[in-house]
Write an enzyme that holds these catalytic residues in place. Structure first.
Site, PDB file in Angstrom:
ATOM      1  N   GLY A  42      45.791  44.123  64.233  1.00 37.63           N
ATOM      2  CA  GLY A  42      46.840  43.673  63.309  1.00 37.63           C
ATOM      3  C   GLY A  42      47.909  44.730  63.115  1.00 37.63           C
ATOM      4  O   GLY A  42      48.370  44.968  62.003  1.00 37.63           O
ATOM      5  N   GLY A  46      53.257  45.001  58.345  1.00 31.92           N
ATOM      6  CA  GLY A  46      52.648  45.568  57.153  1.00 31.92           C
ATOM      7  C   GLY A  46      52.070  46.951  57.345  1.00 31.92           C
ATOM      8  O   GLY A  46      52.618  47.794  58.061  1.00 31.92           O
ATOM      9  N   ILE A  47      50.904  47.188  56.732  1.00 31.68           N
ATOM     10  CA  ILE A  47      50.324  48.523  56.777  1.00 31.68           C
ATOM     11  C   ILE A  47      49.816  48.871  58.172  1.00 31.68           C
ATOM     12  O   ILE A  47      49.757  50.050  58.529  1.00 31.68           O
ATOM     13  CB  ILE A  47      49.208  48.692  55.729  1.00 31.68           C
ATOM     14  CG1 ILE A  47      48.028  47.758  55.998  1.00 31.68           C
ATOM     15  CG2 ILE A  47      49.753  48.459  54.329  1.00 31.68           C
ATOM     16  CD1 ILE A  47      46.864  47.992  55.053  1.00 31.68           C
ATOM     17  N   GLY A  48      49.479  47.866  58.966  1.00 26.35           N
ATOM     18  CA  GLY A  48      49.051  48.135  60.332  1.00 26.35           C
ATOM     19  C   GLY A  48      50.172  48.723  61.155  1.00 26.35           C
ATOM     20  O   GLY A  48      49.994  49.704  61.892  1.00 26.35           O
ATOM     21  N   SER A 173      39.550  45.626  50.256  1.00 27.98           N
ATOM     22  CA  SER A 173      40.436  45.396  49.113  1.00 27.98           C
ATOM     23  C   SER A 173      39.631  45.565  47.831  1.00 27.98           C
ATOM     24  O   SER A 173      38.413  45.332  47.812  1.00 27.98           O
ATOM     25  CB  SER A 173      41.024  43.980  49.168  1.00 27.98           C
ATOM     26  OG  SER A 173      41.613  43.634  47.923  1.00 27.98           O
ATOM     27  N   TYR A 197      38.370  34.946  50.934  1.00 21.40           N
ATOM     28  CA  TYR A 197      39.015  36.253  51.134  1.00 21.40           C
ATOM     29  C   TYR A 197      38.247  37.339  50.391  1.00 21.40           C
ATOM     30  O   TYR A 197      37.955  38.408  50.949  1.00 21.40           O
ATOM     31  CB  TYR A 197      40.469  36.215  50.662  1.00 21.40           C
ATOM     32  CG  TYR A 197      41.170  37.552  50.807  1.00 21.40           C
ATOM     33  CD1 TYR A 197      41.648  37.967  52.048  1.00 21.40           C
ATOM     34  CD2 TYR A 197      41.347  38.404  49.717  1.00 21.40           C
ATOM     35  CE1 TYR A 197      42.279  39.204  52.204  1.00 21.40           C
ATOM     36  CE2 TYR A 197      41.975  39.639  49.858  1.00 21.40           C
ATOM     37  CZ  TYR A 197      42.434  40.027  51.105  1.00 21.40           C
ATOM     38  OH  TYR A 197      43.047  41.252  51.257  1.00 21.40           O
TER      39      TYR A 197
END
Length: 319
Positions: A42, A46-48, A173, A197
């Site tokens: 991923g 984003g953070i990837g 998370s 999730y």
């Protein structure tokens, strides 16, 4: 009067966002990653993406594993154009929701990469409102966020051990702590479809704990993390109602992708976490995970159930 109220709300919102960003942890390590190979699932957004950018600048050979090759090549081109480092960016196809894709990707990595020093299991989805099943018979969110990464990690374990000291970083998370009852018999979400999730994020932490135990003494460490509340594309997958409920959080108590990537980067490079394993981090510091996430029986039970779910073969077991 209404204008004054609106101004006051805006000021408070901006202040909270600045406070949240300012107090977020940052990776302070200046360590070079030259000669190191890093796989990031991923890694196109984003953070990837920001993790890939940082490690590339440190000189690493960064392998972006993604579903959309066109998007991946576009990101790779962006990173190379804005170079500032001596690394290399490679793009390979991987869909963590599809076990055949995971096996194909892992085979390619074993065929082409003589060493793998860091594996960052970062890809994830918020999940659909209604239960969806993959071609492998797995619930989509669990397949993408947990089972795919479980299989990928197992398939690459031998190469990671050969490359030791090496690191596995699992992105979880803080919402893993929202799970109060964890049913190992409902990993397919066929009994009840409630917050897959959250459950997948709990699985990330439990998987990390058991993996750390199994890798003890091999030079391979495994740690999980909460990146923070980050403004990324994952929110775009929410339906309009869920998105509206999250607006105050997204636009006030959240941080950008660069800030959100810091704990990823910290666990991948920082000297002070060398040898640390089975821990849970937030803002580049070790913090406590939930009570359920610390239960050894659940970690072992999840591992055994995951082995069956992904149909891990004898020749794929390297622990």
């Amino acid at each position: 009067m209404w204008l004054e109220m609106v101004v006051a709300v805006v000021v408070v919102g901006v202040s909270l966002r600045l406070w949240y960003t300012y107090t977020s942890g940052r990776c302070t390590s200046t360590r070079s990653m030259a000669g190191k190979t890093v796989i990031i699932t991923g890694g196109t957004a984003g953070i990837g993406k920001e993790t890939a950018r940082d490690l590339y600048r440190r000189g690493a050979r960064v392998i972006i594993a993604c579903r959309n090759l066109d998007k991946g090549h576009k990101v790779a081109g962006e990173l190379v154009v804005n170079k500032g480092g001596d690394g290399e960016v490679v793009v390979r196809r991987l869909d963590t929701s599809d076990l055949s894709s995971v096996r194909a990707f892992a085979k390619e990595m074993l065929d082409t990469e003589k060493a793998i020093h860091v594996l960052i299991n970062n890809a994830g989805i918020a999940g659909p409102d209604k239960r969806e099943v993959t071609a492998d018979g797995l619930e989509l969110t669990m397949a993408t966020n947990h089972f795919g990464h479980f299989l990928l990690t197992n398939l690459l374990l031998d190469r990671l051990k050969e490359s030791a000291p090496s690191r596995i970083v699992n992105v979880s998370s803080m919402l893993h702590s929202s799970v109060k009852n964890f049913d190992l018999g409902n990993l397919a979400m066929d009994k009840s479809y409630l917050n897959p999730y959250f459950t997948s994020k709990l699985c990330n932490v439990l998987f990390t704990r058991e993996l750390a135990d199994k890798m003890a003494g091999t030079g391979v460490t495994a740690n999980s993390l909460h990146p923070g509340i980050v403004r990324t594309d994952i929110f775009k997958t929410l339906n309009p109602f869920r998105f509206l409920k999250m607006v105050p959080v997204i636009y006030v108590l959240s941080k950008g992708a660069t800030s959100g990537a810091q704990t990823n980067i910290h666990l991948a490079v920082a000297e002070e976490v060398e040898g640390l394993t089975g821990r849970y981090f937030s803002d580049c510091k070790e913090v406590a995970s939930s009570e359920l996430a610390r239960r050894k029986d659940l970690a072992t039970g999840l591992w055994e159930a995951s082995v069956k779910a992904v149909k891990l073969k004898k020749n794929e077991i390297h622990y």
